[in-house]
Scaffold this motif. Structure first.
Motif, mmCIF file in Angstrom:
data_model
loop_
_atom_site.group_PDB
_atom_site.id
_atom_site.type_symbol
_atom_site.label_atom_id
_atom_site.label_comp_id
_atom_site.label_asym_id
_atom_site.label_seq_id
_atom_site.Cartn_x
_atom_site.Cartn_y
_atom_site.Cartn_z
ATOM 1 N N ILE A 53 0.841 -1.199 0.000
ATOM 2 C CA ILE A 53 0.000 0.000 0.000
ATOM 3 C C ILE A 53 0.873 1.245 0.000
ATOM 4 O O ILE A 53 2.042 1.200 0.391
ATOM 5 C CB ILE A 53 -0.950 0.045 1.225
ATOM 6 C CG1 ILE A 53 -0.166 0.021 2.538
ATOM 7 C CG2 ILE A 53 -1.941 -1.096 1.171
ATOM 8 C CD1 ILE A 53 -1.016 0.256 3.779
ATOM 9 N N SER A 55 -0.991 4.321 0.820
ATOM 10 C CA SER A 55 -1.799 5.258 1.595
ATOM 11 C C SER A 55 -2.785 4.474 2.456
ATOM 12 O O SER A 55 -3.099 3.318 2.157
ATOM 13 C CB SER A 55 -2.547 6.222 0.684
ATOM 14 O OG SER A 55 -3.361 5.530 -0.226
ATOM 15 N N MET A 56 -3.246 5.135 3.532
ATOM 16 C CA MET A 56 -4.195 4.498 4.422
ATOM 17 C C MET A 56 -4.991 5.575 5.144
ATOM 18 O O MET A 56 -4.444 6.623 5.502
ATOM 19 C CB MET A 56 -3.470 3.620 5.444
ATOM 20 C CG MET A 56 -4.397 2.909 6.386
ATOM 21 S SD MET A 56 -3.648 1.614 7.425
ATOM 22 C CE MET A 56 -2.063 2.230 7.850
#
Length: 103
Positions: A53, A55-56
């Motif tokens: 990933i 972004s979160m």
């Protein structure tokens, strides 16, 4: 990257997508993990190390959206699986977790 994190937090708030009473946490990966928080917790850093990933978002959705999500997870409490082709292309499966513990 910090400006982008702040920009998207503003958009989520302006469009009423997140619960403003909840402290939303946004993270973006560039040369390091950037966030709207003062520090990046060890749990979040671990997730970026384990998952593919960049972004979160950790935030409670606005009340109406939360109600919809709650109904979506009635059948499968750990995963929201989009069914239409656009969602499958851009969003994929969405994990639903109770904790950020990676173990």
């Amino acid at each position: 990257m910090k400006k982008q994190v702040d920009k998207y937090l503003s958009k989520l708030t302006a469009h009423g997508l997140i619960d403003c009473d909840d402290a939303a946490r946004l993270y973006g990966l560039d040369d390091e993990i950037y966030t709207n928080q003062s520090i990046v917790s060890d749990e979040v850093a671990s997730l970026f190390g384990l998952l593919n990933i960049n972004s979160m978002i950790i935030a409670r959705p606005e009340k109406m959206l939360w109600s919809i999500i709650s109904h979506l997870i009635d059948d499968n409490p750990h995963l929201i699986s989009p069914c239409d082709c656009e969602s499958l292309t851009f969003i994929h499966d969405i994990p639903v977790v109770d904790s950020l513990d990676v173990h």
